[in-house]
Design a protein around this motif. Structure first.
Motif, PDB file in Angstrom:
ATOM      1  N   VAL A 162      53.639  25.349  17.763  1.00 24.58           N
ATOM      2  CA  VAL A 162      55.015  24.871  17.949  1.00 24.58           C
ATOM      3  C   VAL A 162      55.035  23.358  18.170  1.00 24.58           C
ATOM      4  N   LEU A 163      54.150  22.876  19.038  1.00 26.19           N
ATOM      5  CA  LEU A 163      54.079  21.434  19.287  1.00 26.19           C
ATOM      6  C   LEU A 163      53.704  20.674  18.029  1.00 26.19           C
ATOM      7  N   SER A 164      52.751  21.234  17.287  1.00 24.88           N
ATOM      8  CA  SER A 164      52.288  20.570  16.072  1.00 24.88           C
ATOM      9  C   SER A 164      53.408  20.425  15.052  1.00 24.88           C
ATOM     10  N   ILE A 165      54.250  21.460  14.967  1.00 24.59           N
ATOM     11  CA  ILE A 165      55.328  21.447  13.969  1.00 24.59           C
ATOM     12  C   ILE A 165      56.510  20.596  14.409  1.00 24.59           C
ATOM     13  N   PHE A 166      56.900  20.720  15.684  1.00 25.71           N
ATOM     14  CA  PHE A 166      58.162  20.120  16.119  1.00 25.71           C
ATOM     15  C   PHE A 166      58.020  18.889  17.012  1.00 25.71           C
ATOM     16  N   ALA A 167      56.888  18.724  17.685  1.00 29.42           N
ATOM     17  CA  ALA A 167      56.741  17.574  18.576  1.00 29.42           C
ATOM     18  C   ALA A 167      55.968  16.428  17.927  1.00 29.42           C
ATOM     19  N   GLY A 185      50.248  19.934  10.496  1.00 27.43           N
ATOM     20  CA  GLY A 185      49.110  20.849  10.513  1.00 27.43           C
ATOM     21  C   GLY A 185      47.865  20.290  11.170  1.00 27.43           C
ATOM     22  N   ARG A 186      47.917  19.026  11.546  1.00 30.46           N
ATOM     23  CA  ARG A 186      46.700  18.371  12.026  1.00 30.46           C
ATOM     24  C   ARG A 186      46.209  18.958  13.347  1.00 30.46           C
ATOM     25  N   VAL A 187      47.106  19.104  14.316  1.00 35.24           N
ATOM     26  CA  VAL A 187      46.706  19.636  15.617  1.00 35.24           C
ATOM     27  C   VAL A 187      46.421  21.130  15.523  1.00 35.24           C
ATOM     28  N   ALA A 188      47.303  21.855  14.839  1.00 38.00           N
ATOM     29  CA  ALA A 188      47.138  23.304  14.717  1.00 38.00           C
ATOM     30  C   ALA A 188      45.824  23.668  14.027  1.00 38.00           C
ATOM     31  N   ALA A 189      45.371  22.811  13.110  1.00 41.80           N
ATOM     32  CA  ALA A 189      44.134  23.100  12.379  1.00 41.80           C
ATOM     33  C   ALA A 189      42.927  23.153  13.301  1.00 41.80           C
TER      34      ALA A 189
END
Length: 215
Positions: free
Chosen positions: A49-54, A64-68
């Motif tokens: 959620v943070l990766s997409i919206f924050a 996608g960088r953090v979520a990856a």
């Protein structure tokens, strides 16, 4: 950006799904149980959620960088549940459930409710129903026992005690090092019950360092 209630629902859904998967591991006394799986799932959902919206404003940033990093990070955590002792490698299923739980959490974090619920159902099918299929196929009729002993007279003492209890191994593997010797015995479920019933007497055999009765 979705409504706050929708974001909360994503986290709650991820927590519930992770807890359901973790419960199947908790009930068979695995080290990573309900709380661990629930935390991994909600953590993966929150990071997604943070990766997409924050960390992405629609123009700049990479959603996608953090979520990856979840995928690689959970790999290290899963590796910590895998244990090799002698011949046996244990914890592979737990490591796999941790990995797939993180993936499901990411799915909920991305708002893919239906797909994530389907993935949860498939995981539960695999860890619960497929285990019964293993038993039906005959795997459940055999048990593996690992015994570590000092080398001196190890084989003679072990054989003597097995004969005394009338336990006939279906298969034996032996691994040695400089001082000790490891035995992996595959025995029937009936013999396994006899061994457990006489475990105190069996474990008192001179030279035994450790015993692992498996599941």
């Amino acid at each position: 950006m979705p409504e706050f209630a929708d974001l909360v629902l994503r986290l709650i859904s991820a927590t519930v799904s992770g807890a359901l998967i973790g419960f199947t591991r908790e009930r068979i006394q695995r080290p990573a149980g309900l709380r661990t799986h629930a935390l991994i799932s909600v953590g993966a959902a929150f990071i997604t959620v943070l990766s997409i919206f924050a960390f992405f404003d629609g123009e700049t940033g990479d959603p996608g960088r953090v979520a990856a990093q979840i995928v690689s990070g959970i790999g290290f955590l899963g590796a910590g549940t895998i244990l090799k002792k002698g011949f046996s490698v244990k914890g592979l299923t737990t490591a796999a459930t941790l990995w797939v739980t993180a993936a499901i959490g990411m799915g909920f974090g991305a708002g893919e409710y239906l797909l994530s619920f389907v993935a949860t159902a498939i995981v539960l099918l695999i860890v619960v129903v497929f285990k019964r299929v293993d038993i039906f196929a005959g795997k459940g009729n055999k048990r593996t026992v690992t015994i570590e002993m000092h080398k001196k007279h190890a084989m003679e003492k072990l054989t003597e005690e097995l004969e005394k209890l009338k336990i006939t191994p279906l298969h034996i593997e032996i691994e040695t090092d400089e001082d000790n010797i490891n035995f992996e015995l595959v025995i029937s479920s009936e013999d396994y019950k006899i061994l457990k019933k006489n475990i105190v007497e069996f474990a008192s055999i001179e030279g035994i360092i450790s015993m692992d009765l498996g599941d």
